[in-house]
Scaffold this motif. Structure first.
Motif, PDB file in Angstrom:
ATOM      1  N   GLN A  99       0.840  -1.206   0.000  1.00  0.00           N
ATOM      2  CA  GLN A  99       0.000   0.000   0.000  1.00  0.00           C
ATOM      3  C   GLN A  99       0.873   1.252   0.000  1.00  0.00           C
ATOM      4  O   GLN A  99       0.586   2.218  -0.722  1.00  0.00           O
ATOM      5  CB  GLN A  99      -0.921  -0.012   1.222  1.00  0.00           C
ATOM      6  N   GLU A 131       3.988   1.513  -1.110  1.00  0.00           N
ATOM      7  CA  GLU A 131       4.653   1.589  -2.421  1.00  0.00           C
ATOM      8  C   GLU A 131       3.708   2.113  -3.498  1.00  0.00           C
ATOM      9  O   GLU A 131       4.102   2.887  -4.379  1.00  0.00           O
ATOM     10  CB  GLU A 131       5.191   0.213  -2.813  1.00  0.00           C
ATOM     11  N   GLU A 132       2.435   1.702  -3.439  1.00  0.00           N
ATOM     12  CA  GLU A 132       1.445   2.168  -4.411  1.00  0.00           C
ATOM     13  C   GLU A 132       1.187   3.668  -4.253  1.00  0.00           C
ATOM     14  O   GLU A 132       1.051   4.390  -5.254  1.00  0.00           O
ATOM     15  CB  GLU A 132       0.135   1.392  -4.243  1.00  0.00           C
ATOM     16  N   GLU A 133       1.123   4.126  -3.017  1.00  0.00           N
ATOM     17  CA  GLU A 133       0.903   5.553  -2.774  1.00  0.00           C
ATOM     18  C   GLU A 133       2.100   6.388  -3.249  1.00  0.00           C
ATOM     19  O   GLU A 133       1.931   7.490  -3.771  1.00  0.00           O
ATOM     20  CB  GLU A 133       0.652   5.801  -1.278  1.00  0.00           C
ATOM     21  N   ALA A 175       4.125   5.449  -5.746  1.00  0.00           N
ATOM     22  CA  ALA A 175       4.082   5.365  -7.208  1.00  0.00           C
ATOM     23  C   ALA A 175       3.046   6.324  -7.801  1.00  0.00           C
ATOM     24  O   ALA A 175       3.260   6.890  -8.882  1.00  0.00           O
ATOM     25  CB  ALA A 175       3.778   3.928  -7.634  1.00  0.00           C
ATOM     26  N   LYS A 176       1.944   6.520  -7.093  1.00  0.00           N
ATOM     27  CA  LYS A 176       0.895   7.431  -7.560  1.00  0.00           C
ATOM     28  C   LYS A 176       1.262   8.894  -7.332  1.00  0.00           C
ATOM     29  O   LYS A 176       0.574   9.794  -7.820  1.00  0.00           O
ATOM     30  CB  LYS A 176      -0.430   7.135  -6.838  1.00  0.00           C
ATOM     31  N   GLY A 177       2.308   9.118  -6.559  1.00  0.00           N
ATOM     32  CA  GLY A 177       2.704  10.490  -6.255  1.00  0.00           C
ATOM     33  C   GLY A 177       1.910  11.115  -5.136  1.00  0.00           C
ATOM     34  O   GLY A 177       1.943  12.337  -4.941  1.00  0.00           O
ATOM     35  N   ASN A 178       1.205  10.271  -4.378  1.00  0.00           N
ATOM     36  CA  ASN A 178       0.373  10.790  -3.279  1.00  0.00           C
ATOM     37  C   ASN A 178       1.187  11.102  -2.024  1.00  0.00           C
ATOM     38  O   ASN A 178       0.782  11.931  -1.204  1.00  0.00           O
ATOM     39  CB  ASN A 178      -0.729   9.788  -2.930  1.00  0.00           C
ATOM     40  N   LYS A 185       2.624  14.980   0.399  1.00  0.00           N
ATOM     41  CA  LYS A 185       3.204  15.861  -0.636  1.00  0.00           C
ATOM     42  C   LYS A 185       2.509  17.206  -0.631  1.00  0.00           C
ATOM     43  O   LYS A 185       1.330  17.298  -0.359  1.00  0.00           O
ATOM     44  CB  LYS A 185       3.073  15.216  -2.012  1.00  0.00           C
TER      45      LYS A 185
END
Length: 205
Positions: A137, A139-141, A143-146, A205
């Motif tokens: 989870q 890593e996915e966040e 990757a999404k730039g969140n 971010k």
């Protein structure tokens, strides 16, 4: 002969009393007489149920760890946004430590022993918390730039250490800030929000 219901009731009284005494005085400061008095029984009866203070302390905190691990695993598996998961984790973890303030010291002492690995394996009971689910989870966040780039292990260690450290350093914190036990626990309640905000602000971010 002791009736089974009476035996269970007496054991529960002792355990509840011991938790309170350990909470107030720690392992070194607690005496078996204190526990017997709190439970409303005589010391001989206490020794009939539990041979020593150390054994009673170990049983209480082994059970506390055994309750903690599965609940942490369930939190990691929940299908909720990352920030909400962080909030739930911190709230639960600190609440558990407020209830069992000597738990971190007990665990640290156990895992430093030669039998430390056996202790951990016994606590996990073949089911380690699903850190890989939380890691995915995170890593996915990323990757999404969140959230800012961060390794899942580092973020998880940040969360755990910020919850645990005040309880490990409890005597020092109370001395430095000249606060009593009640004030310390109030500060820990407040810390739930502070830790969550600090962690989220560090990765947002």
């Amino acid at each position: 002969m002791v009736d089974e219901k009476e035996k269970d009731s007496t054991e529960q009284k002792i355990i509840a009393a011991a938790k309170q005494v350990f909470h107030e005085k720690g392992l070194d400061g607690a005496r078996m007489q204190d526990i017997a008095d709190k439970a409303g029984i005589n010391k001989a009866l206490l020794h009939y149920y539990f041979r020593s203070k150390d054994k009673l302390f170990e049983m209480i905190f082994r059970e506390a760890v055994a309750r903690l691990i599965p609940k942490v695993g369930i939190l990691f598996l929940e299908d909720v946004p990352l920030f909400e998961k962080i909030e739930k984790f911190v709230d639960f973890y600190i609440a558990m430590l407020i209830e069992n303030p000597y738990l971190p010291l007990f665990v640290m002492n156990e895992i430093q022993k030669e039998s430390g690995r056996e202790f951990l394996e016994g606590i996990f009971n073949g089911k380690k918390p699903a850190v890989h689910v939380l890691a995915k989870q995170i890593e996915e966040e990323v990757a999404k730039g969140n959230i800012k780039p961060i390794k899942p292990m580092q973020l998880t260690m940040n969360m755990v250490s910020m919850c645990i450290f005040p309880f490990m350093g409890r005597p020092m914190i109370k001395l430095l800030w000249d606060i009593n036990e009640e004030q310390f626990m109030q500060a820990m309640e407040e810390r739930k929000k502070h830790v969550v905000q600090f962690i989220i602000d560090s990765i947002r971010k």
